[in-house]
Scaffold this motif. Structure first.
Motif, PDB file in Angstrom:
ATOM      1  N   LEU A   1       0.890  -1.248  -0.065  1.00  0.00           N
ATOM      2  CA  LEU A   1       0.095   0.049   0.030  1.00  0.00           C
ATOM      3  C   LEU A   1       0.744   1.237   0.110  1.00  0.00           C
ATOM      4  CD1 LEU A   1      -2.792   1.537   0.322  1.00  0.00           C
ATOM      5  CD2 LEU A   1      -2.339   1.260   2.671  1.00  0.00           C
ATOM      6  N   LEU A   2       1.917   1.294   0.952  1.00  0.00           N
ATOM      7  CA  LEU A   2       2.734   2.703   1.056  1.00  0.00           C
ATOM      8  C   LEU A   2       3.593   2.593  -0.197  1.00  0.00           C
ATOM      9  CD1 LEU A   2       3.826   2.102   4.646  1.00  0.00           C
ATOM     10  CD2 LEU A   2       2.221   3.986   3.864  1.00  0.00           C
ATOM     11  N   GLU A   3       4.240   1.486  -0.773  1.00  0.00           N
ATOM     12  CA  GLU A   3       5.073   1.731  -1.825  1.00  0.00           C
ATOM     13  C   GLU A   3       4.721   1.804  -3.073  1.00  0.00           C
ATOM     14  OE1 GLU A   3       8.425  -1.086  -1.718  1.00  0.00           O
ATOM     15  OE2 GLU A   3       8.670  -0.698   0.578  1.00  0.00           O
ATOM     16  N   TYR A   4       3.465   0.919  -3.360  1.00  0.00           N
ATOM     17  CA  TYR A   4       2.935   1.170  -4.719  1.00  0.00           C
ATOM     18  C   TYR A   4       1.596   1.766  -4.783  1.00  0.00           C
ATOM     19  CZ  TYR A   4       6.907  -2.194  -5.733  1.00  0.00           C
ATOM     20  OH  TYR A   4       8.195  -2.600  -5.878  1.00  0.00           O
ATOM     21  N   GLY A   5       0.804   1.543  -3.800  1.00  0.00           N
ATOM     22  CA  GLY A   5      -0.497   2.031  -3.632  1.00  0.00           C
ATOM     23  C   GLY A   5      -0.309   3.584  -3.728  1.00  0.00           C
ATOM     24  N   ILE A   6       0.484   4.038  -2.627  1.00  0.00           N
ATOM     25  CA  ILE A   6       0.553   5.611  -2.157  1.00  0.00           C
ATOM     26  C   ILE A   6       1.825   6.223  -3.314  1.00  0.00           C
ATOM     27  CG2 ILE A   6       1.055   7.194  -0.574  1.00  0.00           C
ATOM     28  CD1 ILE A   6      -0.418   5.483   1.260  1.00  0.00           C
ATOM     29  N   GLY A   7       2.832   5.306  -3.273  1.00  0.00           N
ATOM     30  CA  GLY A   7       3.781   5.466  -4.018  1.00  0.00           C
ATOM     31  C   GLY A   7       5.204   6.064  -3.356  1.00  0.00           C
ATOM     32  N   LEU A   8       5.218   5.716  -2.176  1.00  0.00           N
ATOM     33  CA  LEU A   8       6.359   6.381  -1.298  1.00  0.00           C
ATOM     34  C   LEU A   8       7.421   5.403  -1.374  1.00  0.00           C
ATOM     35  CD1 LEU A   8       4.292   7.526   1.910  1.00  0.00           C
ATOM     36  CD2 LEU A   8       5.314   8.896  -0.109  1.00  0.00           C
TER      37      LEU A   8
ATOM     38  N   GLN B   1       0.712   8.948  -8.410  1.00  0.00           N
ATOM     39  CA  GLN B   1      -0.405   8.919  -9.450  1.00  0.00           C
ATOM     40  C   GLN B   1      -1.423   9.792  -9.480  1.00  0.00           C
ATOM     41  OE1 GLN B   1       0.420   6.312 -12.075  1.00  0.00           O
ATOM     42  NE2 GLN B   1       2.303   6.135 -10.726  1.00  0.00           N
ATOM     43  N   PRO B   2      -2.096   9.826 -10.700  1.00  0.00           N
ATOM     44  CA  PRO B   2      -2.951  10.943 -10.755  1.00  0.00           C
ATOM     45  C   PRO B   2      -4.443  10.324 -10.133  1.00  0.00           C
ATOM     46  CG  PRO B   2      -2.102  10.813 -12.940  1.00  0.00           C
ATOM     47  CD  PRO B   2      -1.670   9.644 -12.064  1.00  0.00           C
TER      48      PRO B   2
ATOM     49  N   THR C   1      -8.809  21.544  -8.133  1.00  0.00           N
ATOM     50  CA  THR C   1     -10.171  21.669  -8.845  1.00  0.00           C
ATOM     51  C   THR C   1     -10.207  21.757 -10.147  1.00  0.00           C
ATOM     52  OG1 THR C   1     -11.282  22.262  -6.495  1.00  0.00           O
ATOM     53  CG2 THR C   1     -12.531  22.302  -8.445  1.00  0.00           C
ATOM     54  N   GLY C   2     -11.043  20.972 -10.920  1.00  0.00           N
ATOM     55  CA  GLY C   2     -10.949  21.099 -12.400  1.00  0.00           C
ATOM     56  C   GLY C   2      -9.661  21.035 -13.166  1.00  0.00           C
ATOM     57  N   LYS C   3      -8.540  20.519 -12.637  1.00  0.00           N
ATOM     58  CA  LYS C   3      -7.176  20.251 -12.917  1.00  0.00           C
ATOM     59  C   LYS C   3      -6.870  19.233 -12.605  1.00  0.00           C
ATOM     60  CE  LYS C   3      -6.274  25.323 -13.871  1.00  0.00           C
ATOM     61  NZ  LYS C   3      -5.241  26.179 -13.586  1.00  0.00           N
ATOM     62  N   PRO C   4      -7.115  17.823 -13.020  1.00  0.00           N
ATOM     63  CA  PRO C   4      -6.643  16.558 -12.449  1.00  0.00           C
ATOM     64  C   PRO C   4      -5.359  16.361 -12.878  1.00  0.00           C
ATOM     65  CG  PRO C   4      -8.201  16.087 -14.483  1.00  0.00           C
ATOM     66  CD  PRO C   4      -8.197  17.712 -14.071  1.00  0.00           C
ATOM     67  N   GLU C   5      -4.711  17.112 -13.781  1.00  0.00           N
ATOM     68  CA  GLU C   5      -3.359  16.706 -14.105  1.00  0.00           C
ATOM     69  C   GLU C   5      -2.289  17.565 -13.257  1.00  0.00           C
ATOM     70  OE1 GLU C   5      -4.224  20.654 -16.084  1.00  0.00           O
ATOM     71  OE2 GLU C   5      -5.218  18.782 -15.587  1.00  0.00           O
ATOM     72  N   ARG C   6      -2.967  18.132 -12.228  1.00  0.00           N
ATOM     73  CA  ARG C   6      -2.134  19.123 -11.320  1.00  0.00           C
ATOM     74  C   ARG C   6      -2.653  18.843  -9.737  1.00  0.00           C
ATOM     75  NH1 ARG C   6       0.209  23.567 -12.985  1.00  0.00           N
ATOM     76  NH2 ARG C   6       0.091  24.732 -10.779  1.00  0.00           N
ATOM     77  N   ALA C   7      -1.681  18.682  -8.826  1.00  0.00           N
ATOM     78  CA  ALA C   7      -1.795  18.450  -7.467  1.00  0.00           C
ATOM     79  C   ALA C   7      -1.141  19.258  -6.583  1.00  0.00           C
ATOM     80  CB  ALA C   7      -1.613  16.920  -7.157  1.00  0.00           C
TER      81      ALA C   7
ATOM     82  N   GLN D   1       7.573  12.234  -8.663  1.00  0.00           N
ATOM     83  CA  GLN D   1       7.076  11.913  -9.933  1.00  0.00           C
ATOM     84  C   GLN D   1       5.781  11.839  -9.889  1.00  0.00           C
ATOM     85  OE1 GLN D   1       9.317   8.272 -10.779  1.00  0.00           O
ATOM     86  NE2 GLN D   1      10.967   9.266 -11.069  1.00  0.00           N
ATOM     87  N   PHE D   2       5.138  12.844 -10.803  1.00  0.00           N
ATOM     88  CA  PHE D   2       3.691  12.848 -10.869  1.00  0.00           C
ATOM     89  C   PHE D   2       3.310  12.674 -12.501  1.00  0.00           C
ATOM     90  CE2 PHE D   2      -0.145  15.404 -11.677  1.00  0.00           C
ATOM     91  CZ  PHE D   2      -1.002  14.624 -10.841  1.00  0.00           C
ATOM     92  N   ALA D   3       2.645  11.484 -12.435  1.00  0.00           N
ATOM     93  CA  ALA D   3       2.101  11.059 -13.831  1.00  0.00           C
ATOM     94  C   ALA D   3       3.496  10.860 -14.790  1.00  0.00           C
ATOM     95  CB  ALA D   3       1.230  11.915 -14.489  1.00  0.00           C
ATOM     96  N   GLY D   4       4.530  10.298 -14.032  1.00  0.00           N
ATOM     97  CA  GLY D   4       5.722  10.042 -14.935  1.00  0.00           C
ATOM     98  C   GLY D   4       6.702  11.152 -15.100  1.00  0.00           C
ATOM     99  N   THR D   5       6.431  12.290 -14.473  1.00  0.00           N
ATOM    100  CA  THR D   5       7.211  13.586 -14.811  1.00  0.00           C
ATOM    101  C   THR D   5       7.567  13.874 -13.428  1.00  0.00           C
ATOM    102  OG1 THR D   5       5.795  14.314 -16.496  1.00  0.00           O
ATOM    103  CG2 THR D   5       7.175  15.932 -15.470  1.00  0.00           C
ATOM    104  N   SER D   6       8.898  14.091 -13.395  1.00  0.00           N
ATOM    105  CA  SER D   6       9.688  14.571 -12.237  1.00  0.00           C
ATOM    106  C   SER D   6       9.780  16.027 -12.015  1.00  0.00           C
ATOM    107  CB  SER D   6      11.126  14.133 -12.259  1.00  0.00           C
ATOM    108  OG  SER D   6      11.275  12.717 -12.237  1.00  0.00           O
TER     109      SER D   6
END
Length: 304
Positions: free
Chosen positions: A232-239, A253-254, A278-284, A299-304
């Motif tokens: 969960l931590l390493e792959y679900g959340i990505g830490l 991940q988005p 809000t309204g911009k799922p490609e941003r967090a 790394q967000f959606a493959g971009t560092s």
């Protein structure tokens, strides 16, 4: 002790009974065969000792362990790899390759025994629905082997978290990150669904159904906790922590709000939360609280 008492004349290690209790492989090891897992693990130990030696500045000892690891890896590849079946097998007492294809062959990834080509063959087995690529990935016995039990049968097909974790970490060493993530999330989904039905974490799980293995013990959060916690931590959340270098990689991940409160790594306690704009799922928007300095890479959606 293993070197002194269990190493055979062929350079491999005696295994007359694998710790996979009722696995069909044990029949072929009886009397003193050589298990692919124990020999690969000895390569792993030697490589780790070499790394420790480098860190401590003991160059001569480190070089010696590296030579031992490489020599043993060559022996494993010469005697235990089947080029036609494209898999690693145990050896019987007199050196003949045992016919049973089990999860033990994947220890060669974690120990860096396999070549790039051999690693590709092993990765392909994990996506082969006739062997290890079942509904629940990485059964301990390949589905095309005699004795395979679709209900699990303990070590005759059940999915066990320790061996699945070994496979995941081995895949990472060869750059198969997407496949490692697929295996981890596949297991995490299985554990969650079975927990929702039964209210507990199980010793092992069925390879072909959303249920615990038959047989399996409940309330088994020793190694089985690696799934709902580690995966969960390493792959679900990505830490992905790197404590020795005081660095944390967040493979974000988005999706919806995600993160972890009071996450511990490298002596720190950290809270990380990512909330989509809000309204911009490609941003967090990321908020971080920590009790000390560390380097955070995102790394967000493959971009560092």
């Amino acid at each position: 002790a293993l070197d002194k008492y269990l190493r055979q004349g062929n350079g491999l290690y005696v295994t007359d009974w694998a710790s996979m209790d009722n696995s069909p492989r044990n029949v072929y090891l009886k009397g003193g065969g050589a298990g692919i897992d124990i020999s690969a693990e000895m390569v792993l130990f030697a490589r780790q000792l070499a790394e420790i030696g480098e860190i401590l500045g003991k160059q001569e000892e480190a070089a010696g362990y590296s030579r031992n690891a490489d020599a043993l890896a060559r022996t494993i590849n010469r005697r235990m790899w089947d080029g036609k079946k494209k898999f690693y097998f145990d050896l019987e007492l007199h050196g003949k390759r045992a016919p049973m294809k089990t999860v033990a062959g994947f220890w060669t990834l974690l120990a860096k025994v396999a070549s790039a080509e051999q690693a590709a063959d092993l990765a392909a087995e994990l996506e082969n629905p006739h062997t290890f690529g079942r509904r629940n990935l990485v059964p301990t016995l390949a589905a095309d082997q005699p004795g395979y039990d679709s209900a699990g049968g303990y070590w005759r097909g059940s999915v066990w978290v320790p061996t699945t974790t070994m496979v995941i970490q081995g895949l990472e060493k060869y750059g198969y990150h997407d496949l490692a993530r697929k295996v981890a999330l596949n297991h995490l989904e299985l554990v969650a669904k079975v927990f929702a039905k039964t209210g507990t974490i199980w010793e092992n799980y069925s390879p072909d159904a959303v249920q615990q293995g038959q047989p399996a013990k409940g309330d088994f959060v020793g190694w089985s906790g690696l799934g709902p916690i580690g995966y969960l931590l390493e792959y679900g959340i990505g830490l992905r922590p790197d404590g020795p270098h005081n660095e944390l990689l967040w493979e974000l991940q988005p999706g919806g709000r995600r993160g972890c409160e009071h996450y511990r790594f490298g002596g720190h306690v950290v809270t990380l939360v990512a909330t989509p704009e809000t309204g911009k799922p490609e941003r967090a928007r990321i908020a971080v609280q920590s009790d000390g300095d560390f380097r955070l890479r995102v790394q967000f959606a493959g971009t560092s």
